[in-house]
Design a protein around this motif. Structure first.
Motif, short mmCIF file in Angstrom:
data_model
loop_
_atom_site.label_atom_id
_atom_site.label_comp_id
_atom_site.label_asym_id
_atom_site.label_seq_id
_atom_site.Cartn_x
_atom_site.Cartn_y
_atom_site.Cartn_z
N GLY A 299 0.88 -1.30 0.04
CA GLY A 299 0.00 0.10 -0.08
C GLY A 299 0.82 1.46 0.02
N HIS B 190 -0.55 4.09 8.99
CA HIS B 190 -1.22 3.37 8.04
C HIS B 190 -2.13 2.51 8.49
CE1 HIS B 190 0.58 5.38 4.27
NE2 HIS B 190 1.53 5.43 5.57
N ILE B 191 -1.81 1.97 9.73
CA ILE B 191 -2.71 0.79 10.28
C ILE B 191 -3.83 1.46 11.26
CG2 ILE B 191 -0.88 -0.93 9.63
CD1 ILE B 191 -0.44 -0.82 12.80
N HIS C 167 -6.02 7.37 9.24
CA HIS C 167 -6.94 7.65 8.41
C HIS C 167 -8.40 7.90 8.55
CE1 HIS C 167 -4.49 5.52 5.44
NE2 HIS C 167 -4.41 4.29 6.21
N VAL D 178 -8.11 -9.10 -4.23
CA VAL D 178 -6.78 -8.92 -4.43
C VAL D 178 -6.17 -8.35 -3.03
CG1 VAL D 178 -5.15 -7.57 -5.46
CG2 VAL D 178 -6.71 -8.01 -6.85
N LYS E 21 -6.54 -9.78 6.34
CA LYS E 21 -7.12 -9.19 5.00
C LYS E 21 -8.40 -10.28 5.07
CE LYS E 21 -4.28 -6.24 3.59
NZ LYS E 21 -4.52 -4.95 3.54
N VAL F 192 -6.11 -13.00 -5.83
CA VAL F 192 -4.69 -12.76 -6.26
C VAL F 192 -4.30 -12.27 -5.02
CG1 VAL F 192 -3.11 -11.65 -7.59
CG2 VAL F 192 -5.28 -11.68 -8.40
N SER G 160 2.61 -11.88 -6.95
CA SER G 160 2.49 -10.08 -7.14
C SER G 160 2.29 -10.30 -8.86
CB SER G 160 3.63 -9.49 -6.83
OG SER G 160 3.51 -8.32 -7.25
N ARG H 29 1.11 -3.98 -12.59
CA ARG H 29 -0.09 -3.13 -12.65
C ARG H 29 -0.96 -3.00 -13.61
NH1 ARG H 29 -1.15 -1.29 -8.02
NH2 ARG H 29 -2.19 0.65 -7.92
N TYR I 196 -9.42 -5.69 -12.81
CA TYR I 196 -10.27 -4.79 -11.88
C TYR I 196 -11.52 -4.13 -12.95
CZ TYR I 196 -7.27 -3.80 -7.83
OH TYR I 196 -6.70 -4.04 -6.61
N GLY J 268 -6.45 -0.42 7.87
CA GLY J 268 -6.28 0.65 8.20
C GLY J 268 -7.07 1.55 7.21
N ASN K 141 -7.50 0.23 3.08
CA ASN K 141 -7.61 -0.65 1.74
C ASN K 141 -7.65 0.14 0.74
OD1 ASN K 141 -8.78 -2.49 0.03
ND2 ASN K 141 -8.47 -4.11 1.60
N VAL L 79 -7.21 -1.58 -2.38
CA VAL L 79 -7.90 -2.32 -3.45
C VAL L 79 -9.33 -1.77 -3.76
CG1 VAL L 79 -8.50 -4.48 -4.07
CG2 VAL L 79 -6.23 -4.12 -2.89
P1 ADQ Z 1 -1.52 -2.85 2.73
O1 ADQ Z 1 -1.64 -3.58 4.21
O2 ADQ Z 1 -0.26 -3.38 1.80
O3 ADQ Z 1 -1.23 -1.40 3.21
P2 ADQ Z 1 -3.80 -2.36 0.87
O4 ADQ Z 1 -4.35 -0.98 1.46
O5 ADQ Z 1 -4.94 -3.13 0.41
O6 ADQ Z 1 -2.84 -2.99 2.09
O7 ADQ Z 1 -2.42 -2.04 -0.14
C1 ADQ Z 1 -2.31 -3.04 -0.88
C2 ADQ Z 1 -1.65 -2.73 -2.35
O8 ADQ Z 1 -0.92 -3.76 -2.75
C3 ADQ Z 1 -2.72 -2.18 -3.24
O9 ADQ Z 1 -2.32 -1.12 -3.96
C4 ADQ Z 1 -2.70 -3.44 -4.31
O10 ADQ Z 1 -3.16 -3.06 -5.43
C5 ADQ Z 1 -1.54 -4.01 -4.03
N1 ADQ Z 1 -1.27 -5.63 -4.17
C6 ADQ Z 1 -2.20 -6.30 -3.42
N2 ADQ Z 1 -1.78 -7.52 -3.86
C7 ADQ Z 1 -1.22 -7.70 -5.02
C8 ADQ Z 1 -0.74 -8.56 -5.77
N3 ADQ Z 1 -0.96 -9.66 -5.94
N4 ADQ Z 1 0.00 -8.21 -7.00
C9 ADQ Z 1 0.17 -6.76 -7.05
N5 ADQ Z 1 -0.16 -5.81 -6.28
C10 ADQ Z 1 -0.83 -6.12 -5.34
C11 ADQ Z 1 -1.06 -0.72 4.46
C12 ADQ Z 1 -2.46 -0.98 5.50
C13 ADQ Z 1 -3.75 -0.40 4.39
C14 ADQ Z 1 -3.70 0.95 3.96
C15 ADQ Z 1 -2.31 1.08 3.12
C16 ADQ Z 1 -2.18 2.45 2.77
O11 ADQ Z 1 -2.50 -2.04 6.02
O12 ADQ Z 1 -4.92 -0.23 5.38
O13 ADQ Z 1 -4.74 1.15 3.13
O14 ADQ Z 1 -1.26 0.64 4.12
O15 ADQ Z 1 -2.14 3.24 3.87
#
Ligand code: ADQ
Length: 745
Positions: free
Chosen positions: A41, A177-178, A208, A284, A291, A319, A362, A365, A372, A386, A388, A390
């Motif tokens: 994230g 972030h959490i 957040h 995702v 999650k 994914v 992974s 993009r 999506y 925090g 999300n 996605v």
């Molecule tokens: P994360 O816990 O990492 O972030 P999230 O907000 O869902 O959670 O972000 C995940 C990111 O990783 C998204 O951009 C998503 O597209 C990408 N991603 C996930 N799986 C993927 C895959 N298989 N391949 C490629 N890309 C993938 C933390 C906090 C969150 C908060 C963010 C930002 O836990 O709550 O939203 O920081 O503040």
């Protein structure tokens, strides 16, 4: 651009981002080191901002000390584009130990409300401190005057304080972030008090959501006995801003992939033809127990059992990018998911149909955007999150507004995404029903909901989020009132002489008499009585002593001074000069039923802390603990105040922590009212207000712009001037009394 080149650029107000991981990981493939962009994230959110604003990103590169600094810098500079990466150097093994221990095994599970998954190994705390110290050293070595420092997330909660101690003048913001847990859950956190103190080193603390922010405030009160207001906290003479700033994404970037990127377009076509006759559900996530992936698979199984007609008509693409693989919890989660996917596909699958397509990797993009864009439904059901991203990314990719978002009510994103189908991810049947509804939703409703969601995601994008954070950080200090100046006694004396009508409003404890261990001992000395008598005798003066004490005490101690106005209970009660009766300046406290209920709680605290006692006044009830062993007393006071916050939530009363007291009183009782009342009756050409604690600030605020407002003692205040102590205050009053007498003579 190389790190060294970037540090030479003279641009004041440069942004320095600090996060645990750099958005590039250095790893070895066939003996060759390479730099790879990492997912997550934070990386998704910060890269576009840094590209826009320039600056430095300081973080760990993940090679765990195996590369020498030059190799590392050269590899990193090959990937950085318009900004520089500065790697934090760890001794071999220390980076891993830091990352895997306290932050990920203690803080992460607890902050996401999984106390049963929390592990605390005492040495991991020392690794956490050491890790934060390594960061502090790297930041300090690269810092330039005027830099704005933006620290991210729970790995670095001690860093703000460490940097502040090195340089009190830095401008430093922190974003979590959490989620921040409630004070009840936070209390489980070993070394939680040090974590809170670490965060208080920042000038701006942002979360957040308002819920996370409120939880943080109640932890300050319950754990550290520090009071705060909705948007700030005063600590060690600094004002720390508190904000709720929900993070966004880069919607334009995603949309342009769908519209213009050939690989994305090609992938969209592939997916469309592959699933032409099926509803596509997409999920995702990072492979993390927060999650809710197993819970989602259980709900999918429930759906399949309830709706056999969906056979061969729906496919779920899950994914999941592996993460934190070295931690046991994550390995068992991975096996659990594999088994569940196998079971579901075994139970429902046919030779032509695999209901759950599980990609444990992974993905690019471009593929993500395509997925999506094609998916009819996004199934985003973290158990706690925090924000999300996605959920937001999915909406940004629905360029024709055709898609439905099923979203957990426990994701921070739920606060802003009310048009999604909000669910409790723990309730398998409710979730299955929501997905069923999503699959059969009529196009009109689908589009209406998605249009609103997409508009909001576009409006509140990641750039807007960063701009707001940085604007708020840059304004730190500029918005704060300048500190008070030392009072020039000669200047007051001159103004006093010239004025024909003067109003003096004086606080009692801490202003006219020193604070006593036993409040009953703060009897006014004869010298004070004499000075007040002399001042009140001047027909040009209106002199009032205004205190939080009861009317009885004020009357006993000062009632005999001729011509003196008295204010008791923070100004709720007033006794005019020359009268014997007390007037209620605010409605009589008849409706304060809460007082009776509070009494029994207070008495329970008296039993726990021998030496403490309860005082009941007309408008308030007070627990005095000045004679209790200080540490125990503060600890109980914080507990009591925290408890009261909850118990009184639906009333207009609030607990206030004072010096050695916890007082509960209605919010509308404050000393400002008393000041306004006197100002309405008099038209003074000179106004003077003096006080020592936060309750006196309301008087300073009410007095006119040209008033002489005096804060007695150290600490922050909105008063214009300060005096050292009660002795200096008495000398000032003596001087003024003598001035008037000399003139009369
Ligand atoms: P994360 O816990 O990492 O972030 P999230 O907000 O869902 O959670 O972000 C995940 C990111 O990783 C998204 O951009 C998503 O597209 C990408 N991603 C996930 N799986 C993927 C895959 N298989 N391949 C490629 N890309 C993938 C933390 C906090 C969150 C908060 C963010 C930002 O836990 O709550 O939203 O920081 O503040």
């Amino acid at each position: 651009m190389s790190p060294s080149a970037s540090t030479e650029q003279p641009s004041p107000g440069r942004l320095v981002v600090v996060s645990n991981r750099l958005p590039v990981t250095l790893s070895q493939t066939n003996g060759e080191w390479e730099a790879r962009a990492s997912s997550g994230g934070l990386a998704s959110a910060m890269e576009p901002i840094l590209r826009q604003t320039g600056g430095l990103w300081i973080g760990w590169a993940g090679d765990d000390g195996e590369l020498d600094p030059e190799q590392r810098a050269s590899l990193l500079s090959s990937t950085a584009q318009d900004f520089a990466y500065i790697p934090v150097e760890f001794p071999p093994g220390a980076g891993e130990a830091f990352y895997k221990g306290y932050p990920n095994q203690t803080v992460w599970p607890l902050f996401h409300l999984f106390p049963a998954r929390m592990n605390f190994d005492p040495p991991s705390w020392h690794d956490y401190v050491a890790g934060n110290e390594h960061f502090a050293a790297t930041v300090a070595a690269n810092l330039r005057e005027g830099d704005l420092i933006w620290i991210h997330d729970y790995h670095l909660m001690l860093l703000p304080r460490m940097l502040r101690e090195q340089d009190p003048a830095i401008k430093l913001g922190f974003f979590l972030h959490i989620p921040f847990p409630s004070s009840e859950a936070f209390a489980f956190l070993p070394r939680g008090d040090e974590v809170l103190l670490g965060l208080l080193g920042a000038d701006l603390l942002a979360f957040h959501t308002h819920q996370h922010l409120q939880h943080f405030r109640s932890c300050l009160l319950r754990i550290l006995a520090i009071e705060s207001s909705m948007d700030s906290v005063e600590y060690q003479g600094r004002t720390i801003k508190l904000e709720a700033l929900p993070i966004g994404i880069d919607p334009t970037g995603l949309a342009s992939l769908i519209q213009h990127d050939p690989r994305t377009k090609e992938r969209i076509e592939e997916l469309r033809s592959q699933y032409a006759d099926k509803h596509v559900i997409v999920a995702v996530d990072r492979l993390d127990y927060t999650k809710g992936i197993p819970e989602r698979l259980h709900a999918f199984r429930t759906l399949m059992r309830q709706r056999p007609d969906l056979k061969e008509k729906v496919v779920m693409l899950q994914v999941a990018v592996p993460s934190r693989e070295g931690i046991g919890e994550y390995q068992s989660l991975s096996s659990e998911i594999n088994e569940l996917v196998g079971e579901i596909n075994g139970e429902f699958g046919t030779p032509q149909w695999t209901p759950v397509m599980y990609l444990r990797q992974s993905i690019e993009r471009s593929s993500l955007a395509a997925l999506y864009a094609v998916a009819d439904v996004a199934w985003v059901t973290p158990l706690r999150d925090g924000m999300n991203l996605v959920a937001k990314e999915y909406c940004a990719c629905k360029l024709n507004d055709d898609g439905v978002l099923v979203l957990s009510q426990f994701a921070g994103a739920a606060v802003e995404m009310g048009e999604a189908l909000l669910v409790n991810p723990y309730d398998e049947e409710q979730v299955a029903a929501a997905v069923e509804r999503a699959l059969s939703m009529r196009p009109g409703e689908r589009k209406r909901r998605m249009r609103h969601l997409r508009e909001r995601v576009s409006r509140n994008d990641v750039f807007d989020w960063a701009r707001r954070f940085l604007k708020s950080l840059a304004a730190v200090g500029l918005e704060q009132t300048p500190s008070a100046q030392a009072l020039n006694v000669r200047a007051v004396e001159d103004a006093y002489k010239k004025a024909s009508r003067r109003l003096l409003i004086l606080d009692y404890d801490g202003t006219l008499v020193p604070i006593q261990d036993n409040p009953g001992n703060a009897v006014p000395p004869d010298a004070l009585i004499r000075t007040l008598t002399r001042l009140a005798a001047d027909p040009g003066n209106v002199v009032a002593v205004l205190s939080g004490r009861s009317a009885d005490e004020m009357e006993d101690w000062l009632g005999a001074v001729p011509g003196l106005h008295l204010g008791a209970e923070h100004g709720a009660l007033s006794r005019k000069a020359g009268t014997e009766t007390w007037e209620h300046l605010v409605p009589t406290p008849g409706a304060m039923e809460w007082k009776a209920k509070m009494r029994s709680v207070f008495e329970h605290f008296v039993q726990r802390a021998p030496g403490s006692f309860v005082e009941e006044k007309e408008y308030s009830i007070v627990w005095h603990y000045r004679r209790v062993e200080p540490q125990f007393g503060h600890w109980l006071a914080a507990e009591l105040a925290g408890l009261m916050e909850g118990l009184l939530a639906e009333t207009d009363a609030r607990p206030v922590l004072g010096r050695g007291i916890v007082e509960v009183r209605p919010v509308w009782v404050n000393k400002g009212l008393f000041a306004s009342h006197l100002l309405a009756e008099e038209e003074p050409s000179l106004q003077l207000g003096a006080g020592d604690d936060s309750t006196d600030e309301d008087v300073f605020d009410r007095l006119g712009e040209h008033a002489w407002t005096i804060h007695v003692g150290t600490g922050r205040s909105r008063a214009q001037y300060w005096l050292k102590d009660t002795g200096a205050m008495l000398r000032l009053l003596d001087t003024l009394a003598a001035t008037a007498e000399a003139r009369a003579a």
